[in-house]
Motif scaffolding. Structure first.
Motif, PDB file in Angstrom:
ATOM      1  N   ALA A   1     -14.506  11.457  25.345  1.00 14.67           N
ATOM      2  CA  ALA A   1     -13.867  12.261  24.321  1.00 14.67           C
ATOM      3  C   ALA A   1     -14.812  12.724  23.206  1.00 14.67           C
ATOM      4  O   ALA A   1     -14.809  13.655  22.601  1.00 14.67           O
ATOM      5  CB  ALA A   1     -12.863  11.302  23.456  1.00 14.67           C
ATOM      6  N   LEU A   2     -15.917  11.761  22.719  1.00 19.86           N
ATOM      7  CA  LEU A   2     -16.875  11.961  21.905  1.00 19.86           C
ATOM      8  C   LEU A   2     -17.579  13.341  22.257  1.00 19.86           C
ATOM      9  O   LEU A   2     -17.906  14.329  21.760  1.00 19.86           O
ATOM     10  CB  LEU A   2     -17.756  10.787  21.680  1.00 19.86           C
ATOM     11  CG  LEU A   2     -19.052  11.117  20.700  1.00 19.86           C
ATOM     12  CD1 LEU A   2     -18.431  11.680  19.252  1.00 19.86           C
ATOM     13  CD2 LEU A   2     -19.832  10.118  20.910  1.00 19.86           C
ATOM     14  N   ARG A   3     -18.049  13.288  23.614  1.00 22.19           N
ATOM     15  CA  ARG A   3     -18.749  14.217  24.076  1.00 22.19           C
ATOM     16  C   ARG A   3     -17.923  15.809  24.164  1.00 22.19           C
ATOM     17  O   ARG A   3     -18.518  16.831  23.760  1.00 22.19           O
ATOM     18  CB  ARG A   3     -19.226  14.078  25.638  1.00 22.19           C
ATOM     19  CG  ARG A   3     -20.032  15.051  26.450  1.00 22.19           C
ATOM     20  CD  ARG A   3     -20.281  14.715  27.927  1.00 22.19           C
ATOM     21  NE  ARG A   3     -21.092  13.821  27.935  1.00 22.19           N
ATOM     22  CZ  ARG A   3     -22.376  13.952  27.777  1.00 22.19           C
ATOM     23  NH1 ARG A   3     -22.989  15.029  27.512  1.00 22.19           N
ATOM     24  NH2 ARG A   3     -23.256  12.826  27.923  1.00 22.19           N
ATOM     25  N   ARG A   4     -16.838  15.578  24.236  1.00 23.45           N
ATOM     26  CA  ARG A   4     -16.046  16.870  24.410  1.00 23.45           C
ATOM     27  C   ARG A   4     -15.926  17.675  22.986  1.00 23.45           C
ATOM     28  O   ARG A   4     -15.938  18.372  22.725  1.00 23.45           O
ATOM     29  CB  ARG A   4     -14.533  16.675  25.090  1.00 23.45           C
ATOM     30  CG  ARG A   4     -14.700  16.445  26.379  1.00 23.45           C
ATOM     31  CD  ARG A   4     -13.051  16.586  26.952  1.00 23.45           C
ATOM     32  NE  ARG A   4     -12.213  15.514  26.591  1.00 23.45           N
ATOM     33  CZ  ARG A   4     -12.201  14.142  27.174  1.00 23.45           C
ATOM     34  NH1 ARG A   4     -13.030  14.043  28.395  1.00 23.45           N
ATOM     35  NH2 ARG A   4     -11.397  13.218  26.555  1.00 23.45           N
ATOM     36  N   ALA A   5     -15.803  16.390  22.115  1.00 20.99           N
ATOM     37  CA  ALA A   5     -15.613  16.856  20.511  1.00 20.99           C
ATOM     38  C   ALA A   5     -17.007  17.412  20.227  1.00 20.99           C
ATOM     39  O   ALA A   5     -17.051  18.522  19.631  1.00 20.99           O
ATOM     40  CB  ALA A   5     -15.174  15.704  19.828  1.00 20.99           C
ATOM     41  N   LEU A   6     -18.175  16.867  20.580  1.00 26.72           N
ATOM     42  CA  LEU A   6     -19.284  17.451  20.159  1.00 26.72           C
ATOM     43  C   LEU A   6     -19.543  18.631  20.875  1.00 26.72           C
ATOM     44  O   LEU A   6     -20.331  19.611  20.316  1.00 26.72           O
ATOM     45  CB  LEU A   6     -20.493  16.192  20.598  1.00 26.72           C
ATOM     46  CG  LEU A   6     -20.495  15.229  19.700  1.00 26.72           C
ATOM     47  CD1 LEU A   6     -21.558  14.069  20.225  1.00 26.72           C
ATOM     48  CD2 LEU A   6     -20.752  15.256  18.225  1.00 26.72           C
ATOM     49  N   ASP A   7     -19.306  18.904  22.019  1.00 29.07           N
ATOM     50  CA  ASP A   7     -19.509  20.039  22.935  1.00 29.07           C
ATOM     51  C   ASP A   7     -18.920  21.330  22.084  1.00 29.07           C
ATOM     52  O   ASP A   7     -19.292  22.252  22.177  1.00 29.07           O
ATOM     53  CB  ASP A   7     -19.152  20.093  24.245  1.00 29.07           C
ATOM     54  CG  ASP A   7     -20.078  19.282  25.360  1.00 29.07           C
ATOM     55  OD1 ASP A   7     -21.118  18.979  24.653  1.00 29.07           O
ATOM     56  OD2 ASP A   7     -19.653  18.730  26.312  1.00 29.07           O
ATOM     57  N   ALA A   8     -17.710  20.849  21.555  1.00 22.06           N
ATOM     58  CA  ALA A   8     -16.867  22.031  20.981  1.00 22.06           C
ATOM     59  C   ALA A   8     -17.370  22.275  19.367  1.00 22.06           C
ATOM     60  O   ALA A   8     -17.493  23.315  18.880  1.00 22.06           O
ATOM     61  CB  ALA A   8     -15.572  21.534  20.979  1.00 22.06           C
ATOM     62  N   ALA A   9     -18.146  21.268  18.815  1.00 27.05           N
ATOM     63  CA  ALA A   9     -18.242  21.239  17.472  1.00 27.05           C
ATOM     64  C   ALA A   9     -19.870  21.899  17.344  1.00 27.05           C
ATOM     65  O   ALA A   9     -19.830  22.687  16.273  1.00 27.05           O
ATOM     66  CB  ALA A   9     -18.518  19.946  16.473  1.00 27.05           C
ATOM     67  N   VAL A  10     -20.518  21.588  18.034  1.00 22.22           N
ATOM     68  CA  VAL A  10     -22.029  21.704  17.698  1.00 22.22           C
ATOM     69  C   VAL A  10     -22.592  23.192  17.734  1.00 22.22           C
ATOM     70  O   VAL A  10     -23.087  23.678  16.944  1.00 22.22           O
ATOM     71  CB  VAL A  10     -23.150  20.925  18.936  1.00 22.22           C
ATOM     72  CG1 VAL A  10     -24.479  21.297  18.817  1.00 22.22           C
ATOM     73  CG2 VAL A  10     -22.875  19.466  18.468  1.00 22.22           C
ATOM     74  N   PRO A  11     -21.790  23.952  18.761  1.00 20.23           N
ATOM     75  CA  PRO A  11     -22.315  25.470  18.659  1.00 20.23           C
ATOM     76  C   PRO A  11     -21.807  26.253  17.318  1.00 20.23           C
ATOM     77  O   PRO A  11     -22.493  27.111  17.092  1.00 20.23           O
ATOM     78  CB  PRO A  11     -21.445  25.965  19.683  1.00 20.23           C
ATOM     79  CG  PRO A  11     -21.089  24.908  20.803  1.00 20.23           C
ATOM     80  CD  PRO A  11     -21.165  23.741  19.928  1.00 20.23           C
ATOM     81  N   GLU A  12     -20.921  25.576  16.692  1.00 20.38           N
ATOM     82  CA  GLU A  12     -20.379  26.278  15.368  1.00 20.38           C
ATOM     83  C   GLU A  12     -21.068  25.608  14.286  1.00 20.38           C
ATOM     84  O   GLU A  12     -20.699  26.122  13.102  1.00 20.38           O
ATOM     85  CB  GLU A  12     -18.898  26.084  15.342  1.00 20.38           C
ATOM     86  CG  GLU A  12     -18.078  26.995  16.543  1.00 20.38           C
ATOM     87  CD  GLU A  12     -16.730  26.711  16.502  1.00 20.38           C
ATOM     88  OE1 GLU A  12     -16.340  26.464  15.179  1.00 20.38           O
ATOM     89  OE2 GLU A  12     -16.131  26.800  17.422  1.00 20.38           O
ATOM     90  N   LEU A  13     -22.084  24.742  14.223  1.00 21.16           N
ATOM     91  CA  LEU A  13     -22.710  24.158  13.127  1.00 21.16           C
ATOM     92  C   LEU A  13     -23.681  24.934  12.406  1.00 21.16           C
ATOM     93  O   LEU A  13     -24.397  25.935  12.976  1.00 21.16           O
ATOM     94  CB  LEU A  13     -23.439  22.824  13.495  1.00 21.16           C
ATOM     95  CG  LEU A  13     -22.576  21.914  14.186  1.00 21.16           C
ATOM     96  CD1 LEU A  13     -23.534  20.514  14.507  1.00 21.16           C
ATOM     97  CD2 LEU A  13     -21.788  21.262  13.099  1.00 21.16           C
ATOM     98  N   PRO A  14     -23.737  25.152  11.115  1.00 23.92           N
ATOM     99  CA  PRO A  14     -24.655  25.709  10.623  1.00 23.92           C
ATOM    100  C   PRO A  14     -26.190  25.447  10.795  1.00 23.92           C
ATOM    101  O   PRO A  14     -26.768  24.452  11.173  1.00 23.92           O
ATOM    102  CB  PRO A  14     -24.491  25.355   8.823  1.00 23.92           C
ATOM    103  CG  PRO A  14     -23.952  24.114   9.018  1.00 23.92           C
ATOM    104  CD  PRO A  14     -23.162  24.097  10.230  1.00 23.92           C
ATOM    105  N   ARG A  15     -27.109  26.444  10.780  1.00 31.27           N
ATOM    106  CA  ARG A  15     -28.358  26.066  10.944  1.00 31.27           C
ATOM    107  C   ARG A  15     -29.007  25.524   9.798  1.00 31.27           C
ATOM    108  O   ARG A  15     -28.898  25.851   8.799  1.00 31.27           O
ATOM    109  CB  ARG A  15     -29.057  27.637  11.274  1.00 31.27           C
ATOM    110  CG  ARG A  15     -28.666  28.309  12.633  1.00 31.27           C
ATOM    111  CD  ARG A  15     -29.559  29.594  12.851  1.00 31.27           C
ATOM    112  NE  ARG A  15     -30.789  29.237  13.057  1.00 31.27           N
ATOM    113  CZ  ARG A  15     -31.477  28.782  14.207  1.00 31.27           C
ATOM    114  NH1 ARG A  15     -30.867  28.807  15.358  1.00 31.27           N
ATOM    115  NH2 ARG A  15     -32.759  28.253  14.362  1.00 31.27           N
ATOM    116  N   THR A  16     -29.764  24.373  10.317  1.00 36.55           N
ATOM    117  CA  THR A  16     -30.491  23.733   9.108  1.00 36.55           C
ATOM    118  C   THR A  16     -31.764  23.388   9.639  1.00 36.55           C
ATOM    119  O   THR A  16     -32.331  23.470  10.721  1.00 36.55           O
ATOM    120  CB  THR A  16     -29.696  22.040   8.800  1.00 36.55           C
ATOM    121  OG1 THR A  16     -29.523  21.460  10.045  1.00 36.55           O
ATOM    122  CG2 THR A  16     -28.234  22.600   8.276  1.00 36.55           C
TER     123      THR A  16
END
Length: 255
Positions: free
Chosen positions: A240-255
């Motif tokens: 479940a954590l992997r799926r959430a990160l897979d969905a969230a990470v591409p939309e994170l701001p560039r830092t």
């Protein structure tokens, strides 16, 4: 808290009975929160008391140095949170006192609920698993996106939060959507003076023990607590954590 010219230091009942071993006058009505030693008092105030017992990994007394640094850390928290476009609030320290002993000290803070608007409510991240919200993959991805956005933007500024499930709270809409975060207790953050300086912030007055420009130390502080702690516990399983990160990470701001 004062009685005329005298400063009153709130004492946890267990501490009074088992460590200080004396009785004290009754204080305001209060009830314990998740951390046991932190009590909710009337008037949207939380008081962190000294509890000289080992709970989880540490003895939960309050050092004299922590009391001395509390005002500067609180002021710093407000300054860096103001750079995050309303996505993060840091509860203010309202007062702190010690009788020159880690066994008799207390910190008064704002209750996180003061940052909720009408219809919203504030939930400790450690309690999210009891709400049923994380069972929604879309909700979990949205929460992960919010938490990582705040954590990474703070890290870019030079602040590595210890974002475990008790320090970190989420403001939810009336329908349960994650809107923004609240952070309490800055005592164990890590701060990079060099990164702060690049963004026009200063580390003046902060205790030396929280200062480091070592990237690995900063990343370990944030990701160990946020991903390995708060997000993993909220997700409830590795897949479940992997799926959430897979969905969230591409939309994170560039830092």
């Amino acid at each position: 808290l004062r009685d005329g010219a005298r400063v009153l230091v709130p004492v946890h009942p267990w501490q009074a009975a088992h460590v200080l071993k004396q009785s004290y006058g009754a204080g305001p009505a209060a009830h314990p929160l998740m951390s046991l030693r932190t009590l909710a008092m009337p008037g949207s105030v939380h008081v962190k008391t000294a509890l000289s017992a080992r709970l989880t990994s540490s003895v939960r007394d309050i050092s004299v140095a922590s009391i001395a640094a509390s005002a500067d850390l609180s002021s710093f928290g407000a300054r860096f949170a103001a750079r995050l476009d309303g996505l993060l609030h840091v509860t203010r320290t309202l007062g702190a006192a010690t009788a020159h002993s880690p066994d008799l000290a207390a910190v008064l803070r704002e209750a996180p609920e003061v940052y909720a608007s009408p219809g919203e409510h504030v939930v400790p991240v450690a309690a999210l698993a009891t709400t049923g919200l994380p069972r929604s993959a879309a909700w979990l991805a949205a929460f992960a996106r919010l938490a990582l956005t705040v954590g990474l933007r703070a890290l870019e500024l030079g602040v590595a939060l210890e974002a475990h499930g008790q320090n970190l709270l989420v403001v939810l809409s009336a329908t349960g959507d994650p809107l923004r975060l609240v952070y309490r207790d800055l005592a164990d953050i890590r701060v990079s003076p060099a990164r702060l300086a690049r963004h026009g912030l200063a580390a003046h007055g902060l205790p030396a023990r929280v200062l480091t420009d070592e990237p690995l130390a900063l990343r370990r502080k944030l990701f160990g607590s946020l991903v390995g702690g708060a997000l993993a516990a909220t997700a409830g399983s590795g897949p479940a954590l992997r799926r959430a990160l897979d969905a969230a990470v591409p939309e994170l701001p560039r830092t």
